[in-house]
Motif scaffolding. Structure first.
Motif, PDB file in Angstrom:
ATOM      1  N   TYR C 225       0.836  -1.209   0.000  1.00 42.53           N
ATOM      2  CA  TYR C 225       0.000   0.000   0.000  1.00 42.53           C
ATOM      3  C   TYR C 225       0.870   1.259   0.000  1.00 42.53           C
ATOM      4  O   TYR C 225       0.623   2.213  -0.715  1.00 42.53           O
ATOM      5  N   ALA C 226       1.923   1.224   0.831  1.00 44.82           N
ATOM      6  CA  ALA C 226       2.823   2.372   0.948  1.00 44.82           C
ATOM      7  C   ALA C 226       3.497   2.652  -0.396  1.00 44.82           C
ATOM      8  O   ALA C 226       3.611   3.795  -0.837  1.00 44.82           O
ATOM      9  N   LEU C 227       3.903   1.590  -1.053  1.00 46.62           N
ATOM     10  CA  LEU C 227       4.578   1.705  -2.345  1.00 46.62           C
ATOM     11  C   LEU C 227       3.634   2.318  -3.387  1.00 46.62           C
ATOM     12  O   LEU C 227       3.986   3.254  -4.100  1.00 46.62           O
ATOM     13  N   ASP C 228       2.412   1.797  -3.414  1.00 49.83           N
ATOM     14  CA  ASP C 228       1.415   2.285  -4.373  1.00 49.83           C
ATOM     15  C   ASP C 228       1.104   3.770  -4.173  1.00 49.83           C
ATOM     16  O   ASP C 228       0.826   4.482  -5.125  1.00 49.83           O
ATOM     17  N   ASN C 229       1.115   4.185  -2.917  1.00 50.07           N
ATOM     18  CA  ASN C 229       0.745   5.573  -2.627  1.00 50.07           C
ATOM     19  C   ASN C 229       1.956   6.466  -2.371  1.00 50.07           C
ATOM     20  O   ASN C 229       1.818   7.602  -1.933  1.00 50.07           O
ATOM     21  N   LYS C 230       3.140   5.888  -2.591  1.00 51.10           N
ATOM     22  CA  LYS C 230       4.381   6.635  -2.417  1.00 51.10           C
ATOM     23  C   LYS C 230       4.518   7.228  -1.006  1.00 51.10           C
ATOM     24  O   LYS C 230       4.833   8.406  -0.833  1.00 51.10           O
ATOM     25  N   ILE C 231       4.263   6.398   0.002  1.00 50.39           N
ATOM     26  CA  ILE C 231       4.454   6.845   1.381  1.00 50.39           C
ATOM     27  C   ILE C 231       5.673   6.088   1.924  1.00 50.39           C
ATOM     28  O   ILE C 231       5.821   4.888   1.683  1.00 50.39           O
ATOM     29  N   GLU C 232       6.514   6.803   2.646  1.00 48.48           N
ATOM     30  CA  GLU C 232       7.720   6.170   3.161  1.00 48.48           C
ATOM     31  C   GLU C 232       7.401   5.265   4.370  1.00 48.48           C
ATOM     32  O   GLU C 232       6.606   5.633   5.239  1.00 48.48           O
TER      33      GLU C 232
END
Lengths: 285, 109, 275
Positions: C225-232
């Motif tokens: 999910y983090a990768l998809d939404n570009k969250i570190e």
């Protein structure tokens, strides 16, 4: 008909996991998720067919009609919530901050302020061979006993005399929790052996007692702190509530949630949850 | 004597509502005249403080007795000492009233 | 920098992360804004300085009151009721909007103070600790949170804000002033769902955001999910019975070297090398 409400005071103690497996054990045909702020039961309820979906309206909010506004600023001066901003020579309501008290509407000398409906959430009814009611409150809408009541009311007509109904309750001790308690025959409290878990447990018991409701307690993740587990059991016995069992910390529980399934019936977790279920059922029959 | 009950549908054959403040209707019964009147609950959609509006309704109807399955803190606070509160049974309105008159209902508070 | 620690739901480790983050960052302040169920105090133990938090509520002058009912009709929160021959006030429902005072035609309503809770302060090994506690039976802790936030404005050092659970108005009040949102999530389907909710909230406020995975188990659901939404992903705290035990007893786990380094790295990712 028998109605069971599962509550915990503190969030994250395993209420929903218990509720979903209880639904499985009991073959309950009618159930509801009353945690309208962070509903989760739909993720594992396995009932997917949405029969009805409607908006939930909270208290109306104020709205400034720019064509009528004479920029006197009385509204901004009277608002106790700092919900009126003045930018680019225009007064506007900051929706997130407006509590809908109506003071600005009243003080406006030219009647430029109206109330507008505010969608605070959504309420859903799922129907297959099972009936499932749930809702979702929008961000910043605060807590709502009314929405919880609506979640429960929309399944009333589906409940048959010999049904066993399960409600997954909201966290906390506030208004939504009190709304979830109406009409239930038994409250099962899911406690967690931590200092904070115990203080929250005591607060929720106080609330339930004020409605003279029957209380049963179980402990989840008991093996994470056996001393505090003992403390909870002693507390339950001293106060003469029913203790219905304890459940350990099991990887299977997390796995089953992630895979969207019930606990597999040869696991230790299954046996422990089943035991809690059997003991709970005895109290409500 | 005036008796008030929160009901699901309108009329004396209704079942009692699980909620007091969020009942669909109120049944107001006058024992001297043997007449019951049905009132729609105007506060049903109020997000806040419905218990207070309900108590206001009950008191302004000069009720002597309230028959309900449960009562919240706020209503109770207002009704205490002014209205006798009895616990309803799973039967219909009419039967709850006669149970009360026969002294068969239990006091809730 | 002001760092808000959030999670969509209780029990995900919000307090664990914020308490230990604060303990790791030198001279930082810790604010417990979970005023309904404040637990930060169980970790930072000491003699707190306590002050009351007050709000304005209506005071009715019954001699002047003409029983017109305008106040009770006006009040959208039903905090006033005209019952037979008296106007009654229900302080716990009052939002202190001041409307009743304005609409009263005979000036029978003034304001008085009412205590809704307390705010507590402590100096703990160089850290400023501010917590609040809402009185039981109150319906909203927003006023107390605002007081805590207001107090923190004088603080020059880094500030960690332990937010209330959920996404209601009290959470909004706690993150409005922050610079960075740390979202704590467990790697389960529920955890992801709650994370999505709270991420939406941080987006509304346009805050810089990072995720801490608590009870990391190897499940990649949050990472994806983090990768998809570009969250570190700032840190992953593995599930560990000893950690869980110490935390349940109200111990600051970073007092143990083993956990200190996890939080040291986490702090550096948020505020840079000067912790």
């Amino acid at each position: 008909m028998r109605k069971l409400l599962i509550l915990s005071g503190k969030g994250g103690t395993g209420k929903t996991t218990l509720a979903s497996n209880f639904i499985n054990f009991s073959q309950a045909r009618v159930f509801a998720d009353c945690d309208v702020e962070a509903p989760n039961l739909h993720l594992i309820s396995m009932v997917k067919n949405v029969k009805n979906r409607e908006n939930y309206y909270g208290l109306d909010k104020s709205f400034i009609n720019q064509d009528i506004c004479i920029n006197c600023g009385l509204c901004k001066d009277s608002c106790k919530f700092n919900a009126i901003s003045f930018e680019n020579n225009q007064y506007t309501i900051v929706k997130n901050l407006c509590e809908g008290c109506g003071v600005c509407n009243y003080v406006c000398p030219v009647k430029a302020i109206d109330f507008v409906k505010s969608i605070d959430g959504e309420i859903m009814l799922y129907e297959e061979d099972k009936i499932f009611s749930t809702a979702k409150l929008n961000m910043g809408s605060g807590n709502s006993g009314l929405l919880v009541t609506k979640v429960k009311q929309q399944i009333q007509d589906y409940i048959k005399p010999n049904d066993f109904v399960i409600y997954d309750g909201p966290p906390g001790i506030g208004c939504p929790v009190i709304a979830s308690m109406s009409g239930v025959d038994l409250i099962l409290l899911v406690a967690e052996p931590s200092k904070s878990g115990i203080s929250d447990l005591k607060r929720i018991i106080k609330t339930a007692n004020s409605f003279k409701l029957k209380i049963a307690v179980c402990i989840n993740k008991y093996d994470l702190n056996k001393e505090l587990t003992k403390e909870i059991i002693d507390f339950v016995h001293t106060n003469k509530y029913d203790f219905v069992g304890k459940i350990g910390y099991h990887d299977e529980i997390i796995k089953s949630i992630n895979e969207g399934r019930f606990l597999s019936n040869n696991s230790m977790a299954y046996k422990e949850v089943k035991k809690v279920f059997d003991n709970t059922i005895k109290l409500i029959l | 004597m005036i008796i008030i009950l929160p009901t699901i549908t309108s009329g004396e054959k209704s079942f009692i509502s699980e909620n007091l403040g969020r009942a669909n209707f109120f049944y107001v019964y006058d024992t001297e005249k043997s007449i019951g009147e049905v009132y729609t609950n105007k506060n049903l959609e109020q997000p806040h403080g419905v218990g207070i509006k309900t108590a206001e309704f009950i008191l302004n109807h000069r009720a002597d007795v309230l028959i309900t399955p449960r009562i919240g803190d706020k209503s109770l606070d207002l009704l205490k000492g002014k209205v006798k509160i009895f616990k309803s049974t799973n039967k219909i309105v009419k039967e709850n009233i006669s149970s009360y008159l026969n002294g068969e209902l239990e006091e809730l508070i | 920098m002001k760092i808000a620690v959030l999670s969509g739901k209780g029990g995900t480790g919000k307090t664990l992360v914020s308490v230990n983050l604060a303990y790791t960052i030198n001279n930082s302040a810790y604010l417990d804004c979970d005023v309904e169920e404040p637990n930060g105090e169980l970790f930072f133990k000491g003699d707190y300085q306590v002050a009351n938090v007050e709000v304005d509520i209506p005071l009715i002058d019954h001699d002047k009151c003409i029983l017109c009912g305008k106040c009770s009709d006006f009040c959208r929160f039903n905090a006033l009721a005209l019952i037979i021959d008296k106007v009654r006030v229900f302080p716990q429902l009052c939002h202190s909007c001041g409307g009743c005072k304005i609409v009263c035609p005979v000036g029978a309503i003034s304001e008085k103070k009412k205590i809704v809770g307390v705010i507590k302060e402590l100096d703990y090994q160089g850290h400023k600790i501010i917590t609040g506690e809402m009185n039981i039976k109150e319906e909203s802790g927003v006023k107390i949170i605002e007081k805590i936030i207001e107090k923190s404005k004088e603080i020059k050092n880094h500030v960690i804000i332990d937010c209330p659970p959920g996404n209601g108005c009290s959470v909004m009040a706690s993150i409005r002033e922050s610079d960075y949102c740390v979202l704590v999530a467990e790697p389960t389907v529920f955890g992801l769902h709650n994370l999505q909710m709270v991420y939406e909230l941080s987006k509304v406020f346009n805050k810089k955001t990072g995720i801490v995975i608590n009870k990391a188990s190897g499940n990649q659901i949050i990472n994806t999910y983090a990768l998809d939404n570009k969250i570190e992903i700032l840190a992953e705290i593995p599930f560990d019975k000893k950690l869980s035990y110490s935390n349940s007893m109200g111990e600051i786990i970073t007092k143990d070297e083993k956990y200190f380094s996890v939080f040291e790295q986490l702090s550096k990712k948020i505020i840079g090398d000067n912790i």
